[in-house]
Design an enzyme around this catalytic site. Structure first.
Site, PDB file in Angstrom:
ATOM      1  N   ASP A   1      19.683   1.527  49.030  1.00 32.57           N
ATOM      2  CA  ASP A   1      19.621   2.753  49.947  1.00 32.57           C
ATOM      3  C   ASP A   1      20.597   3.694  49.276  1.00 32.57           C
ATOM      4  OD1 ASP A   1      18.590   3.633  52.608  1.00 32.57           O
ATOM      5  OD2 ASP A   1      20.555   4.094  52.628  1.00 32.57           O
TER       6      ASP A   1
ATOM      7  N   GLU B   1      14.676   7.285  51.397  1.00 31.44           N
ATOM      8  CA  GLU B   1      15.785   7.079  50.312  1.00 31.44           C
ATOM      9  C   GLU B   1      15.837   5.585  50.209  1.00 31.44           C
ATOM     10  OE1 GLU B   1      17.936   7.765  54.253  1.00 31.44           O
ATOM     11  OE2 GLU B   1      16.077   8.628  53.292  1.00 31.44           O
TER      12      GLU B   1
END
Length: 273
Positions: A124, A167
């Site tokens: 992430d 993301e």
């Protein structure tokens, strides 16, 4: 064997199937790569192997081979279109929709003793919302695009990288134990920390750059060559192994997700396992 049709659907064809008049329709399909097909990185390579396999199965006699040759270019064209369907256009990574198919394939390969194990990396981008809020979505998109490129440069051709969310990203590593998967995650982490920056040269517009830290020039006396860093991009990682999680995909993903949470709790920009 398994082939993909033009819509990306899997079709299983028995090797002994008699195609008859419908045979040449098969050349509109492409053989589905499996975990051992490490070299299938391009449309041309995949089409070459598909064509070779078809000939080896004896589906085409010498009288009809020239007809098959004429359909070769069409098969390659269709393969390009199929591959484009599976890739996220921004990052160049595989779309989330194709993840379940690969998990099933990996489990089947383990059952057939084609591979012995695999690992999962969940990652992430740290504080990505701040990038969008501070610099704009165009800079955010450029950051994601470069991030996808750096992931692909950091893994093997036999590994599979996915864009899992905005993301959020996943990497599946066949024939990889936990310790080796941690090494891969650390390699990706270092590449992002060292090379992915948001900034600008001189008076040029600010955007995301792939630029090694040691090559950054910050000499104020030569402003046109100086690179001004506005933000260094980092990423957090959670790693888990299939066998160590009871050969359960659910447990594997839960473990990787928990480890990703621990990585963020430890201050981000690190690997937890």
């Amino acid at each position: 064997m398994e082939v993909l049709d033009q819509q990306g659907r899997i079709i299983t064809i028995d090797q002994g199937y008699q195609f008859g008049d419908d045979f040449f329709n098969l050349l509109n399909f492409i053989k589905l790569p499996d975990s051992l097909d490490i070299g299938r990185n391009s449309a041309q390579q995949q089409c070459d192997i598909f064509y070779r396999d078809i000939m080896n199965y004896g589906f085409v006699d010498s009288h009809n081979q020239h007809l098959a040759d004429n359909r070769y270019d069409l098969a390659a064209k269709n393969l390009n279109e199929i591959n484009n369907l599976s890739l996220d256009p921004l990052t160049g990574l595989i779309k989330k929709e194709f993840l379940k198919r690969k998990l099933i394939s990996l489990e089947n390969d383990i059952y057939l003793d084609l591979i012995s194990d695999y690992s999962l990396i969940m990652c992430d981008l740290d504080k990505f919302k701040d990038i969008n809020d501070s610099f704009g979505h165009s800079v955010g998109d450029e950051t994601l695009s470069l991030f996808g490129k750096l992931i692909l440069q950091s893994i093997r051709p036999s590994d599979f990288a996915y864009r899992y969310g905005g993301e959020e990203f996943l990497v599946l590593l066949p024939e990889t134990n936990l310790a080796d998967a941690v090494v891969v995650a650390e390699r990706i982490r270092y590449a992002i920390e060292n090379r992915l920056h948001i900034g600008h040269y001189g008076l040029n517009a600010l955007t995301a750059y792939d630029l090694a830290k040691e090559s950054i020039i910050d000499d104020d006396k030569n402003i046109n060559d100086a690179f001004f860093v506005a933000k260094d991009v980092t990423c957090s990682f959670g790693v888990a192994n299939y066998l160590e999680n009871g050969e359960s995909d659910e447990s594997l993903f839960s473990s990787a997700d928990e480890n990703l949470y621990f990585a963020k709790e430890k201050g981000r920009n690190c690997v937890a396992y």
